[in-house]
Design an enzyme around this catalytic site. Structure first.
Site, mmCIF file in Angstrom:
data_model
loop_
_atom_site.group_PDB
_atom_site.id
_atom_site.type_symbol
_atom_site.label_atom_id
_atom_site.label_comp_id
_atom_site.label_asym_id
_atom_site.label_seq_id
_atom_site.Cartn_x
_atom_site.Cartn_y
_atom_site.Cartn_z
ATOM 1 N N GLU A 71 0.830 -1.197 0.000
ATOM 2 C CA GLU A 71 0.000 0.000 0.000
ATOM 3 C C GLU A 71 0.873 1.259 0.000
ATOM 4 O OE1 GLU A 71 -3.821 -0.375 2.366
ATOM 5 O OE2 GLU A 71 -2.641 1.015 3.593
ATOM 6 N N GLY A 123 11.460 31.028 -18.591
ATOM 7 C CA GLY A 123 11.715 30.168 -19.737
ATOM 8 C C GLY A 123 10.913 30.627 -20.942
ATOM 9 N N GLY A 160 8.254 30.479 -24.170
ATOM 10 C CA GLY A 160 6.853 30.104 -24.247
ATOM 11 C C GLY A 160 6.689 28.620 -24.537
ATOM 12 N N GLY A 161 5.735 27.982 -23.857
ATOM 13 C CA GLY A 161 5.456 26.571 -24.102
ATOM 14 C C GLY A 161 6.385 25.614 -23.403
ATOM 15 N N GLY A 170 6.518 25.062 -20.185
ATOM 16 C CA GLY A 170 5.867 24.432 -19.042
ATOM 17 C C GLY A 170 5.920 25.231 -17.752
ATOM 18 N N LYS A 171 6.145 26.545 -17.831
ATOM 19 C CA LYS A 171 6.253 27.380 -16.622
ATOM 20 C C LYS A 171 4.964 27.341 -15.801
ATOM 21 C CE LYS A 171 7.120 31.092 -18.991
ATOM 22 N NZ LYS A 171 7.091 30.484 -20.333
ATOM 23 N N THR A 172 3.825 27.541 -16.463
ATOM 24 C CA THR A 172 2.543 27.568 -15.756
ATOM 25 C C THR A 172 2.235 26.210 -15.143
ATOM 26 O OG1 THR A 172 1.722 29.273 -17.263
ATOM 27 C CG2 THR A 172 0.080 28.021 -16.007
#
Length: 1094
Positions: free
Chosen positions: A76, A206, A208-209, A211-213
């Site tokens: 588990e 970084g 755009g695109g 993965g910052k958000t």
């Protein structure tokens, strides 16, 4: 049903007391809690239990005295920790009357239980190790510990913390497939240092695109419960643009933290005061996503004194300078996904991925998609969803189309950063996207400054905007998709007529403009780069091809054969790079007053008569018709002059000796050159290369010191001596190459004045019989021969590379004793020497890495060598019988092997090693013997040794006969353990002529090898210049193979973090070795998987 909390506990210990009370309290709070009262336990966790774990937001693990005595509890625990990694589940341990260190280190009852399992599961020890790892990992998590005291108060504290997390902090949706997020969240957690009392701001930066958000959401979910209040403000850039946007964001920030429906604010400044007043004493977590203006930060999170101690503010942005301006010192640069992370994310979106493995038909195309996306999560998500369920043909069409016209969804995200640039910076960005990617930063600055731009500042801006990066070796790099975005911006300037665009790159557009004369004054730059297979096609220029391009600044012909007369070139040109330039001169009406760079290799040029006042570099190498160099007095700013292999050039204009800005002068292979001008003022010269000027007999006269000169190459010239009066002017010389100067008879004593020499080569100087003795005369008349530099009479104190192979130096052993480079020498070539035993003094060079002893015909023994030695070449040492290191390895006295070793034609040594091996009973199993040798090498080895074929123990062997190429495919088992294993490749070469003393610069290829891991080729390997029969063997550990597949600027990072490269790919790997025979001397080849014996 989704649960808020999953309770893991040992029923016999706590079901009817602690856990029961905890469950009751949670339920009364309205918290949906899973407890196993209604499920029957068996040998394995039931599907219902698995679903309950996976569907819970929080898992509470109650470690009690007998927790580890339950295999169910341990299984588990493993599943809970898996959910933590894959689903960002929150996991909190409770240590109920047990010491956390007993759980962490498996001591006490936990240690006894695990010891019992090791006996019970002796055939499945991995299960026990998995339990141990899980206990250690869980014990390292933050939680609660109860030894004695008020149990009800303890439970109350736990319930309050859970309630705060569940009721006040709704989880953010992170990603449908959260691949690669956890390791990046861990790095940000280190920067955040949650738990400290300071107020800390951390930037996530970084392109755009990248993965910052997504990463910021995962960070928020993982730590929000540790704060009094929290708020995630997404898309700040877009939401602050409308009138009143910042006021609305202030209102949202306050309402979420204060727990009220709405906070009405009349203006931004009032909002600032309310934020400072209402939030000052609270420990808060704030995330501002996608900020792009300093004003946003000033109005929403102005300073550390706005918030209570322990608060943490996370800011995501594409603009690093924004963070710097706001005095955010802790900045995390988001790394792109590595290859296996990319493949895992991409395949997660596709139905053809079964059970985590990729169907074979799609493997190669999937790798093409991953290469195209180059680690950008946005691109992988868009392409993965778009290609989901489509056929292989549709995949191919889509990928071909994206390379011509990029995917709009990806482009729009990337273009946001471009749109935010100032106009001048946009110009630099587009020039890099079209012409300068991968080039040296200094070179690009030189060209763009010539274009009246400000590249030093603009490049810094582009780095801060995450649109480019500068590699460790100073090259400008740009993500492929960002480069495509730039090209698409220019294509949209005139979608149907290429001649009306500012820059041309696509070969069909360039062909159309140059042959149809459709260019206009809009064109600023042209790159001619034909795809593979079309390079040999001739492009016939229109006589007036350039006549309408009045504003053309850059013309770069990469690989096209452009024919026809050139009647006109624009006067605005700053860079003219045109291999095989078809005319004998530049156009008469061309005024190159703005030209910065002129590159015309392999041209038909006869003369260069123009004045080039702005020109900084000239490259006309291999222009075989050029007889006279230009008058350089008209080129006062020249820094680089490349006249290599201008075979008709017989004289360099005297003005060349006055080029005070010249940094590099190279005349390699100018075989007709007989006169070199007097050097009067070359004060900036760093490098002088006269290699292969076979008609040059006299060293140039030097007037004045040349304190900048660091590299002097006189190899393969006909000079007879180095004048002492000239040599002493090279006070900072570091490299002196006299290889193949067959007429050189002696060296001046003043050579010892060159205290900065790190490399000396006198290879194949057959008339050189000795080095001069160091002068010690007290006669003032011979003061010119004294060593007078600071440091006294030290012979080459910084020498690192010393090559004397093929010379006729006598008493080389005695001379080596006089050197003062015992700690600096790393490479030594004594090939062709006459000694019987290697001089003992060699062992004094404690940092020696490479030793070359080719064709030392009398050499019989090589005793102890320096511990640092990695490369040994004793090819054609026909009398050699013993190398102590090899004998010691066979006798188990040593374990560390060389990384490269050449034993060609050393038959006596080979036979002696066989005798030792037989004596030690080691030849019972040759596979085990070689495996022991090879697996002792952390980075692999290359070996040449005498033999008459591929060793029989190789699993895969092929007689090439008339074949030009062959390939081997090895399917890797599903549970294959990559650690401590590798691949060995072998080739047998058969030649009849005797081996000559080889030149280190030889580049004749015998064969080439490509190694593919699931159709991705990490690197190409080739072997050169083997002049006698031998067996060539290369061993590469698998971890090294993974390093080879990375871009060169990432390798050092990967070495520092090796474990991340060992992610098992989401498919069953196939290793394919493609072997290409170039020389008929290659008779056979083979491949073998190297694994530990047994």
């Amino acid at each position: 049903m989704t649960y808020d909390v999953f309770l893991s506990f040992r029923g016999e210990d706590t079901r009817f007391n602690f856990t029961d009370h905890l469950h009751s309290n949670l339920t009364r709070k309205g918290i949906r809690t899973f407890i196993d009262d209604g499920l029957k336990r068996g040998e394995e966790i039931s599907p219902a239990f698995l679903r309950a774990i996976e569907e819970s937001n929080i898992s509470i693990i109650v470690f009690s005295e007998n927790y580890a005595s339950s295999k169910w509890c341990l299984d588990e625990l493993v599943k809970i920790l898996e959910s933590k990694e894959t689903r960002e589940q929150i996991v909190w341990p409770v240590f109920y009357k047990v010491d956390p260190s007993d759980v962490r280190h498996q001591r006490g009852s936990f240690g006894q239980a695990l010891a019992d399992y090791e006996c019970e599961f002796k055939d499945d020890m991995e299960k026990v190790q998995r339990w141990r790892r899980s206990l250690t990992k869980a014990a390292n998590l933050s939680g609660w510990c109860f030894i004695n005291g008020h149990e009800s108060k303890f439970i109350h504290n736990i319930v309050e913390a859970i309630s705060l997390q569940v009721l006040n902090h709704a989880y953010l949706n992170v990603a449908k497939y959260p691949v690669g997020i956890e390791p990046r969240v861990r790095e940000i957690d280190k920067l955040l240092g949650v738990g400290g009392n300071d107020v800390r701001m951390v930037g996530i930066w970084g392109t755009g695109g990248i993965g910052k958000t997504t990463i910021a959401k995962a960070v928020y979910n993982s730590i929000a419960h540790m704060f009094e209040g929290s708020c995630f403000l997404d898309d700040v850039r877009e939401r602050s643009m409308p009138y009143g946007g910042l006021v609305k964001l202030e209102s949202i920030l306050l309402s979420e933290i204060l727990g009220v429906k709405e906070v009405k604010l009349t203006n931004v400044d009032k909002g600032i005061n309310v934020i400072k007043k209402m939030l000052n004493g609270k420990k808060l977590l704030l995330v501002l996503d996608d900020v792009n203006q300093l004003d946003q930060l000033n109005k929403l999170v102005g300073g550390s004194d706005w918030f209570g101690s322990g608060s943490r503010i996370v800011l995501t942005t594409r603009d690093k300078h924004l963070l710097i301006a706001h005095k955010v010192n802790l900045i995390y640069e988001v790394e792109k996904l590595d290859h296996y992370e990319s493949l895992k994310l991409f395949t997660s979106w596709n139905s053809f991925s079964r059970n985590g493995h990729l169907e074979d038909d799609y493997a190669k195309l999937a790798n093409n998609v991953v290469d195209y996306a180059d680690g950008l999560p946005l691109a992988l998500m868009v392409l993965g969803s778009h290609l989901c369920g489509r056929s292989i043909d549709q995949w191919k069409y889509a990928l071909d189309g994206y390379r011509r016209v990029p995917n709009r969804a990806i482009q729009e995200i990337l273009k946001i950063s471009y749109n935010a640039l100032e106009d001048a910076v946009k110009e630099v960005f587009l020039d890099i996207a079209f012409f300068c990617k991968g080039l040296c930063e200094d070179y690009v600055i030189q060209i763009l400054e010539g274009c009246d731009l400000n590249p030093k500042y603009d490049l810094e801006v582009l780095v801060e905007k995450a649109l480019i990066n500068i590699t460790e070796d100073g090259r400008i790099w740009m993500h492929d998709l960002i480069q495509e975005m730039g090209k698409e911006v220019v294509r949209q300037e005139s979608p149907t007529e290429p001649g009306k665009r500012s820059r041309l790159w696509f070969h069909e557009d360039v062909y159309h403009v140059l042959t149809e004369n459709t260019g206009t004054d809009k064109i600023k730059g042209i790159m001619v780069k034909l795809p593979a297979g079309l390079e040999s096609d001739e492009v016939c220029l229109n006589a007036e091809s350039f006549s309408k391009m009045k504003n053309l600044r850059l013309f770069i012909n990469h690989n096209a054969r452009l024919s026809g007369e050139v009647h006109y070139l624009p006067n605005e040109l700053r860079l003219l790079s045109w291999p095989e330039y078809p005319s004998q001169s530049l156009p008469a009406n061309f005024n190159p007053k703005k030209l910065v760079g002129l590159t015309l290799p392999r041209s038909r040029i006869l003369r260069l008569d123009s004045e080039f006042k702005s020109l900084t570099f000239i490259n006309v190498e291999h222009s075989k018709f050029l007889r006279k160099s230009p008058d350089f007095s008209g080129v006062p700013n020249l820094e680089l002059l490349n006249l290599n292999y201008c075979t008709s050039l017989d004289e360099l204009h005297p003005s060349a000796g006055f080029l005070h800005k010249l940094v590099k002068l190279s005349l390699t292979g100018c075989r007709s050159l007989t006169l070199f001008p007097r050097i009067v003022n070359l004060k900036s010269l760093l490098e002088l290369n006269l290699e292969g000027c076979i008609s040059l007999e006299n060293f140039p006269e030097i007037k004045g010191k040349m304190e900048s000169l660091k590299y002097l190459d006189l190899s393969e010239t006909s000079i007879k001596e180095l004048p002492s009066s000239s040599i002493r002017h090279f006070t900072r010389l570091e490299k002196l190459d006299l290889t193949g100067c067959e007429n050189l008879t002696n060296l001046p004593c003043s050579i010892y004045e060159l205290k900065h020499l790190v490399k000396i080569s006198v290879r194949k100087c057959s008339k050189l019989v000795s080095f001069p003795k160091m002068a010690k005369s007290e006669d003032s008349r011979s003061a010119e021969s004294l060593v007078t530099l600071h440091g006294g009479n030290l012979a080459f104190p910084k020498l690192s590379k010393f090559y004397v192979g093929g010379s006729n130096l006598s008493d080389i052993a005695d001379f080596l004793l006089t050197l003062h480079c015992m700690t600096t020498l790393t490479r030594l070539d004594l090939s062709g020497s006459n000694f019987v035993s290697l001089p003992v003094c060699i062992n004094n060079f404690v940092n020696l890495i490479a030793l070359r002893l080719v064709s030392c015909k009398r050499l019989r023994e090589i005793p102890d060598l320096p511990q640092a030695l990695e490369i040994l070449d004793v090819s054609d040492c026909l009398s050699l019988e013993r190398v102590s290191k090899l004998s010691n390895i066979l006798e188990r006295k040593e374990s560390q092997m060389f990384t490269e070793m050449k034993l060609t034609n050393c038959w006596r040594l080979r036979n002696n090693l066989v005798r030792i091996a037989k004596k030690k009973n080691m030849f019972i199993n040759q596979v085990n013997l070689f495996s022991l040798f090879l697996l002792s090498l952390p980075l692999g080895v290359e070996v040449e040794f005498p033999g008459r074929g591929i060793p029989k123990w190789f699993s895969y062997r092929k007689d090439l006969k008339d074949l030009c190429e062959c390939q081997f495919s090895i399917k890797i088992p599903q549970n294959f353990n990559w650690e401590n294993k590798g691949i060995s490749i072998c080739a047998f070469l058969e030649k009849t002529k005797n081996r000559l003393l080889s030149d280190a610069k030889s580049s004749i290829r015998e064969f080439a090898i490509d190694i593919y891991v699931n159709e991705v080729c990490p690197d190409n390997i080739h072997s050169t210049g083997k002049d006698s029969s031998s067996v060539w063997l290369l061993y590469i550990p698998f971890h090294t193979l993974m390093w080879m597949r990375a871009p060169f600027w990432e390798i050092e990072r990967m070495k520092r973090n090796v474990k991340r490269t060992w992610v098992m790919p989401p498919y069953l790997p196939t290793i394919r070795v493609h072997f290409v025979r170039i020389s008929k001397a290659v008779k056979s080849c083979g491949v073998h998987l190297v694994m530990p014996p047994g």
